[in-house]
Design an enzyme around this catalytic site. Structure first.
Site, mmCIF file in Angstrom:
data_model
loop_
_atom_site.group_PDB
_atom_site.id
_atom_site.type_symbol
_atom_site.label_atom_id
_atom_site.label_comp_id
_atom_site.label_asym_id
_atom_site.label_seq_id
_atom_site.Cartn_x
_atom_site.Cartn_y
_atom_site.Cartn_z
ATOM 1 N N SER A 21 3.704 -4.162 33.012
ATOM 2 C CA SER A 21 3.109 -5.263 32.240
ATOM 3 C C SER A 21 2.500 -4.738 30.931
ATOM 4 C CB SER A 21 2.075 -6.036 33.067
ATOM 5 O OG SER A 21 0.933 -5.258 33.300
ATOM 6 N N ASN A 22 1.966 -3.529 30.975
ATOM 7 C CA ASN A 22 1.467 -2.942 29.713
ATOM 8 C C ASN A 22 2.623 -2.610 28.770
ATOM 9 O OD1 ASN A 22 -1.549 -2.438 29.485
ATOM 10 N ND2 ASN A 22 -1.152 -1.816 31.607
ATOM 11 N N ILE A 97 1.351 13.294 36.820
ATOM 12 C CA ILE A 97 0.486 14.075 35.927
ATOM 13 C C ILE A 97 1.353 15.050 35.144
ATOM 14 C CG2 ILE A 97 -1.419 15.730 35.839
ATOM 15 C CD1 ILE A 97 -2.500 14.359 38.393
ATOM 16 N N LEU A 98 1.275 14.950 33.830
ATOM 17 C CA LEU A 98 2.096 15.820 32.972
ATOM 18 C C LEU A 98 1.468 17.212 32.888
ATOM 19 C CD1 LEU A 98 2.751 13.162 30.193
ATOM 20 C CD2 LEU A 98 4.464 14.055 31.799
ATOM 21 N N ASN A 112 -3.075 7.228 26.848
ATOM 22 C CA ASN A 112 -3.006 6.686 28.210
ATOM 23 C C ASN A 112 -3.952 5.496 28.322
ATOM 24 O OD1 ASN A 112 -2.389 6.540 31.015
ATOM 25 N ND2 ASN A 112 -4.284 7.625 31.498
ATOM 26 N N HIS A 114 -6.225 3.563 31.227
ATOM 27 C CA HIS A 114 -6.750 3.787 32.581
ATOM 28 C C HIS A 114 -7.639 2.604 32.968
ATOM 29 C CE1 HIS A 114 -7.883 6.134 36.055
ATOM 30 N NE2 HIS A 114 -9.129 5.752 35.850
ATOM 31 N N ASP A 150 -7.440 12.209 32.957
ATOM 32 C CA ASP A 150 -8.259 11.089 32.476
ATOM 33 C C ASP A 150 -9.517 11.536 31.726
ATOM 34 O OD1 ASP A 150 -6.430 9.329 33.651
ATOM 35 O OD2 ASP A 150 -7.486 9.348 35.564
#
Ligand code: GAR
Length: 193
Positions: A21-22, A97-98, A112, A114, A150
């Site tokens: 949706s984002n 997670i990159l 990102n 969050h 994050d």
């Protein structure tokens, strides 16, 4: 003229794992004249991501990479990003997670979103944890990605009130509505000058 302006937009890849949706909100935003970005590539680690449907709807190239071998997946992704001349990565519900190495390759160019008011509730199950913790507010954050989960520099946040009888599901729904507005605003903010 419109085409010329289009060419100058920052070529962006959106990484997803689920509903997207984002991603949809970012695609819609990218089509506005005021948008500094164009969405040129959709990347997913999950072939079943619903969000991959936006690839055919909006005629945007999609690529799926198996993260079973993360190192190899990241190498292939970097190759693809180079090929498509991508200059910005937007993580949008990307649940992998990159690696530090990958992030270094795109230093300062990965964003990102969050679903919490960072630095509170990094990681997973944010809504459940916010409610359990009896927070009055939760919300969402758009931030730069660095090597710690994050934890990169915050660009923008939006608060959302947690009501009595709020459930993780109802809170998630309310916050998602705000996420769709916040991501474009954050992108405008960083490319303003
Ligand atoms: C969004 O709430 C996003 O903030 C969250 O996953 C959801 C994806 O929704 N991301 C994370 O939790 C990342 N750690 P969408 O696929 O509909 O955009």
């Amino acid at each position: 003229m419109a085409l010329l302006i289009g060419c100058k937009k920052i070529k962006t890849a959106v990484f997803i794992s689920g509903n997207g949706s984002n991603l949809k909100a970012l695609i819609k935003f990218s089509k506005l004249k005021k948008s500094p970005i164009s969405i040129n590539l959709i990347i997913s680690n999950n072939a079943k991501s619903k969000g991959l449907n936006y690839s055919s709807i909006y005629k945007i190239k999609k690529k799926i990479f198996d993260f079973e071998n993360k190192n190899l997946a990241e190498k292939k992704i970097l190759r693809e990003l180079k090929k498509e001349k991508i200059n910005l990565i937007c993580l949008a519900g990307f649940m992998k997670i990159l690696s530090e190495k990958f992030i270094k390759n795109f230093k300062g160019k990965i964003l990102n979103i969050h679903p919490s008011l960072l630095p509170k509730f990094k990681g997973l199950n944010t809504h459940r944890r916010a409610i359990k913790n009896k927070e009055i507010y939760s919300g969402c954050t758009v931030h730069f990605v660095n090597s710690k989960l994050d934890s990169g520099k915050i660009i923008l946040q939006k608060k959302v009130k947690i009501l009595k009888n709020e459930t993780p599901k109802s809170l998630s729904k309310k916050i998602l509505v705000q996420e769709h507005k916040l991501y474009p605003k954050a992108i405008i903010k960083i490319f303003r000058h």
